[in-house]
Design a protein around this motif. Structure first.
Motif, short mmCIF file in Angstrom:
data_model
loop_
_atom_site.label_atom_id
_atom_site.label_comp_id
_atom_site.label_asym_id
_atom_site.label_seq_id
_atom_site.Cartn_x
_atom_site.Cartn_y
_atom_site.Cartn_z
N TYR A 160 0.40 -1.25 -0.38
CA TYR A 160 -0.32 -0.08 0.63
C TYR A 160 0.72 1.30 -0.11
O TYR A 160 2.12 1.03 0.07
CB TYR A 160 -1.35 0.07 1.28
CG TYR A 160 -0.35 0.03 2.24
CD1 TYR A 160 -0.15 1.50 3.58
CD2 TYR A 160 -0.08 -1.43 3.71
CE1 TYR A 160 0.86 1.40 4.34
CE2 TYR A 160 0.95 -0.64 4.54
CZ TYR A 160 1.41 0.23 5.12
OH TYR A 160 1.50 0.28 6.11
N SER A 161 0.18 2.07 0.10
CA SER A 161 0.91 3.62 0.37
C SER A 161 0.96 4.23 1.57
O SER A 161 0.22 4.98 1.69
CB SER A 161 -0.38 4.90 -0.39
OG SER A 161 -0.66 4.73 -2.06
N THR A 162 2.53 4.18 1.62
CA THR A 162 3.05 4.84 2.63
C THR A 162 3.67 6.07 2.76
O THR A 162 3.69 7.01 3.56
CB THR A 162 4.00 3.89 3.78
OG1 THR A 162 4.97 3.06 2.42
CG2 THR A 162 3.65 3.18 5.21
N ALA A 163 3.67 6.60 1.39
CA ALA A 163 3.21 7.97 1.23
C ALA A 163 3.36 8.57 -0.21
O ALA A 163 2.93 7.76 -0.84
CB ALA A 163 5.09 8.74 1.07
N LEU A 164 2.70 9.40 -0.59
CA LEU A 164 1.89 10.01 -1.39
C LEU A 164 2.24 12.19 -1.69
O LEU A 164 2.87 12.62 -0.81
CB LEU A 164 0.32 10.62 -1.51
CG LEU A 164 -0.65 8.63 -0.46
CD1 LEU A 164 -1.93 9.04 -0.42
CD2 LEU A 164 -0.34 8.19 -1.87
N GLN A 165 2.01 12.08 -2.91
CA GLN A 165 2.62 13.28 -3.21
C GLN A 165 1.47 13.83 -5.07
O GLN A 165 1.44 12.86 -5.86
CB GLN A 165 4.02 13.47 -3.81
CG GLN A 165 4.26 15.13 -4.12
CD GLN A 165 5.95 15.12 -4.44
OE1 GLN A 165 6.67 14.10 -4.09
NE2 GLN A 165 6.43 15.73 -5.34
N LYS A 166 1.04 14.70 -4.77
CA LYS A 166 0.67 15.31 -6.24
C LYS A 166 1.52 17.26 -5.89
O LYS A 166 -0.06 17.82 -4.87
CB LYS A 166 -1.03 15.54 -5.67
CG LYS A 166 -1.49 15.48 -7.15
CD LYS A 166 -3.16 15.99 -6.89
CE LYS A 166 -4.13 16.34 -8.33
NZ LYS A 166 -5.04 16.31 -7.86
N ASN A 167 1.44 17.82 -6.63
CA ASN A 167 2.68 19.17 -6.57
C ASN A 167 2.74 19.27 -5.40
O ASN A 167 3.40 18.72 -5.05
CB ASN A 167 0.37 19.67 -6.95
CG ASN A 167 -0.12 19.50 -8.47
OD1 ASN A 167 0.87 18.91 -9.54
ND2 ASN A 167 -1.19 19.86 -8.65
N ASN A 168 2.19 20.41 -4.72
CA ASN A 168 2.96 20.75 -3.22
C ASN A 168 1.66 19.66 -2.30
O ASN A 168 2.82 20.23 -1.27
CB ASN A 168 2.35 22.12 -3.63
CG ASN A 168 0.96 22.74 -3.45
OD1 ASN A 168 0.54 22.01 -4.24
ND2 ASN A 168 0.19 23.45 -2.62
N PHE A 169 1.56 19.25 -2.66
CA PHE A 169 1.24 18.56 -1.80
C PHE A 169 1.79 16.98 -1.25
O PHE A 169 1.91 16.15 -2.05
CB PHE A 169 -0.91 18.25 -1.38
CG PHE A 169 -1.22 18.80 -1.78
CD1 PHE A 169 -1.99 19.44 -0.92
CD2 PHE A 169 -1.73 19.77 -2.93
CE1 PHE A 169 -2.66 20.89 -0.55
CE2 PHE A 169 -2.56 20.71 -2.28
CZ PHE A 169 -3.18 20.80 -1.43
N TYR A 170 1.90 16.67 -0.46
CA TYR A 170 2.63 15.50 0.51
C TYR A 170 1.72 14.82 1.69
O TYR A 170 1.44 15.63 2.46
CB TYR A 170 4.25 15.86 0.81
CG TYR A 170 5.02 16.21 -0.31
CD1 TYR A 170 6.14 15.99 -0.93
CD2 TYR A 170 4.72 17.94 -0.44
CE1 TYR A 170 6.54 16.30 -1.96
CE2 TYR A 170 5.99 18.54 -1.57
CZ TYR A 170 6.19 17.29 -2.49
OH TYR A 170 7.03 18.64 -3.03
#
Length: 198
Positions: A160-170
């Motif tokens: 599963y995802s332990t970290a996500l990032q989209k543009n300036n969002f982490y």
């Protein structure tokens, strides 16, 4: 540099503040939209139950503010989950920043997952100087499946995802403030990030 930890009544904010102090910075605790908007970095913590935490955001108008922020924003644990489209916990609609739905671990594993686990497939400036398979600290019963926004992953019965990032969002499912030297480095990397240009 102005660092604001969003204080909306659903976070372990003191431990995050102390971790930032150890890095040589001071953080402000605030739920004031103007203070949050003016910050260079924003940390969005979360501990507890999703629907009640989301209600607290709505009560203070932060549910509308957070998705509009242009500076680097770091959601931690429940904070990251609330940045997703929806979570099964309390059948709660999220902030719809990350296009993924949060689901509960199945009955094959012990929930909540509490303790140390490894992060793999690192793909973000958050992880500069971090080796593959480093250990981080987690406490959670729900997770974000793998998605185009995944920048680190962990296996606990499922990958599963332990970290996500989209543009300036982490977002980190793990607690960097409780993840020893690795977590401190990740926090330091976040504080060095550049925001979006207005």
């Amino acid at each position: 540099m102005t660092i604001v930890i969003i204080n909306y009544g659903a976070g372990n904010i003191q431990s995050i503040k102390f971790a930032i102090q150890r890095l040589g910075y001071e953080a402000i605790l605030s739920n004031d939209p103007e203070v949050i908007k003016a910050a260079d970095k924003v940390i969005f913590p979360g501990v507890g139950e999703a629907s009640s935490a989301m209600q607290k955001l709505k009560d203070s108008g932060l549910d509308l503010l957070i998705p509009e922020l242009k500076q680097p924003v770091l959601g931690i644990c429940l904070g990251m989950q609330l940045m997703c489209n929806h979570t099964q916990e309390g059948d709660t609609k999220g902030l719809e920043i990350f296009d993924v739905d949060v689901v509960r671990f199945n009955k094959d594993v012990k929930v909540p997952q509490i303790g140390w686990n490894q992060i793999e497939a690192l793909d973000s400036p958050l992880f500069n100087g971090i080796d593959e398979s480093e250990y981080i600290y987690l406490v959670h019963s729900y997770y974000a499946p793998l998605t185009e926004h995944t920048v680190a992953q962990t296996n606990y019965g499922v990958t599963y995802s332990t970290a996500l990032q989209k543009n300036n969002f982490y977002g980190t499912q793990f607690h960097p403030e409780k993840s020893s030297v690795t977590g401190e480095k990740i926090l330091e990397n976040f504080l060095k990030l550049e925001g979006l240009k207005y």
